[in-house]
Design a protein around this motif. Sequence first.
Motif, PDB file in Angstrom:
ATOM      1  N   LYS A   1       1.009  -0.982  -0.012  1.00 16.52           N
ATOM      2  CA  LYS A   1      -0.180  -0.301   0.068  1.00 16.52           C
ATOM      3  C   LYS A   1       0.864   1.286   0.224  1.00 16.52           C
TER       4      LYS A   1
ATOM      5  N   LEU B   1      -0.129  11.908  12.533  1.00 18.13           N
ATOM      6  CA  LEU B   1      -0.297  10.065  11.701  1.00 18.13           C
ATOM      7  C   LEU B   1       0.658   8.711  11.466  1.00 18.13           C
TER       8      LEU B   1
ATOM      9  N   SER C   1      -1.915   6.691  13.387  1.00 15.11           N
ATOM     10  CA  SER C   1      -3.370   6.951  12.754  1.00 15.11           C
ATOM     11  C   SER C   1      -3.951   6.320  11.606  1.00 15.11           C
ATOM     12  N   THR C   2      -2.503   5.381  11.537  1.00 15.22           N
ATOM     13  CA  THR C   2      -2.257   5.208  10.076  1.00 15.22           C
ATOM     14  C   THR C   2      -1.425   3.489  10.125  1.00 15.22           C
ATOM     15  N   THR C   3      -1.399   2.381   9.549  1.00 16.57           N
ATOM     16  CA  THR C   3      -0.662   1.059   9.990  1.00 16.57           C
ATOM     17  C   THR C   3       0.272   1.576   8.407  1.00 16.57           C
ATOM     18  N   LEU C   4      -0.445   2.555   7.479  1.00 20.53           N
ATOM     19  CA  LEU C   4       0.959   2.460   6.385  1.00 20.53           C
ATOM     20  C   LEU C   4       2.396   3.034   6.753  1.00 20.53           C
TER      21      LEU C   4
ATOM     22  N   LYS D   1      -5.645  14.536  16.582  1.00 18.28           N
ATOM     23  CA  LYS D   1      -5.628  13.090  15.633  1.00 18.28           C
ATOM     24  C   LYS D   1      -6.958  13.186  14.620  1.00 18.28           C
TER      25      LYS D   1
ATOM     26  N   LYS E   1      -7.414  12.590  10.770  1.00 18.82           N
ATOM     27  CA  LYS E   1      -7.658  10.876  10.016  1.00 18.82           C
ATOM     28  C   LYS E   1      -8.779  12.102   9.056  1.00 18.82           C
TER      29      LYS E   1
ATOM     30  N   LEU F   1      -5.947  11.828   5.790  1.00 15.90           N
ATOM     31  CA  LEU F   1      -5.689  10.391   5.644  1.00 15.90           C
ATOM     32  C   LEU F   1      -7.249  10.182   4.596  1.00 15.90           C
ATOM     33  N   GLU F   2      -8.405  10.732   5.007  1.00 15.76           N
ATOM     34  CA  GLU F   2      -9.052  11.292   4.478  1.00 15.76           C
ATOM     35  C   GLU F   2      -8.779  11.810   2.668  1.00 15.76           C
TER      36      GLU F   2
ATOM     37  N   VAL G   1      -6.676   7.463   1.647  1.00 10.54           N
ATOM     38  CA  VAL G   1      -5.337   6.082   2.223  1.00 10.54           C
ATOM     39  C   VAL G   1      -6.292   5.799   2.931  1.00 10.54           C
TER      40      VAL G   1
END
Length: 447
Positions: free
Chosen positions: A97, A127, A130-133, A435, A439, A442-443, A447
């Motif tokens: 990803k 960040l 807030s993400t596993t990327l 946070k 969010k 990321l939107e 992703v």
Amino acid sequence: THLGEASAALLDCLNYQTTTITNFSGFDDCAIYVPQVSDDGHELDAALLKAYNSDDSLAKRAKERIIKKHDPDMCAKKIFEITERAYSEPKELKCFKNRILVDISAIFRTDPQTGISRVVWQELNALFQSTTLPVIPVYFDGHGYSSANEFMLKKLALPFSINDEKIIPQKGDIFYALDFSVMYGCEPEIPLLEARKNGFFDELKKAGGKVFVRVHDLLPLTHPEFFPYHAGELHLRWCELLKDIDATLLATSNRVESDLKTYGFNKTKTLRLASHFKEYKKANKTSEPTFICVGTIEERKGIKAICLAFERLALIGANAKIIIVGRMGRVDDDFRTFLEQGEHENIIYKGFCSDDELAELYATSHALIAASYDEGFGLPLIESGLPVIARDIEIFREVLGGRALYFKDNLELMNILINYKNISLLPPKNTRTYKDVAKELLELFGV
């Protein structure tokens, strides 16, 4: 333990040859295995009795298991071999990803010690959480971009060393220029421009990557009277570059987005700032009215006007003081000397303060004074948690609405300060966190 977890404690028990009861099925040969325990606990009773009556053979097998399969050096060697094999035989990973490449070139080179610096660290941290990327802090390395591994480890005070690696754009990359994009007095002053000349953004475009740029303000263009001519010239070149690389611009306020549209940008969004400061204990506040002003010491911030107001208060015997926080910026020598010599008891200049120091100052202050002639947002307005006395300008009205006392000139400011004890003023509401910002980011990234 709950099924699905790993347990370092279990391995420690086995290593020290302690007879162990566990529900990990993979250790049946060296521990007493209890797959589940019913409400009356009879399975656990039986296991405890078995452990009490057992010899040391189970514990010895446990030790052998640790030596053969869980030795740290052996595990590290296996990880190294797997990594080397994957590196030497690269394959296209269908499940791969996006990477989020966060440009922190300014704080990498020299921390400018401003509110934007705090925004960079807080958005970056949010960040990460807030993400596993993969979120990779990067910096301009003189040609393109490299990962800021060593820099981040040093900042986090971690006793490791990981070499920085050249960033080669790949499919799905998201480049996010979060930090200062124009770095006055550095070489180069516009890292994005040099990276563009060297082909980085062409490679990113070919790979299908996206570019997002945080825009904190266009003040060198909208208010050139407060900046050296060179600053406005650099920002003009920066604006043309952003159009050239087809960046999506994330403005800190509606006001900044409106300025961007005026300069011909169409791919814009407003992404408001947040605060990481918590509420402060009111019990710490003194009986003497204490005000605070936070920002880089420069003409645009209107700090001279605040100081003049407090000099006047001292002359008429009014009991109030102002605490001024911020690094010294572009200001005339007379005013610099005035602040640094600290000859007025009711005007206290603190210079740059850490977050912890600033939190303590907010806690002991009664209200914040914001006297800027213009801003891109005005971070102290929401981070202080204090009632606000603000110059009546468009951006402060946008951020604060009706929850502030506004003044148009120094006479109005003086009148507010003289009568402050008789004024009931609530702090502006702010429930927005970083946070929330992450969010939304990321939107926007998709992703």
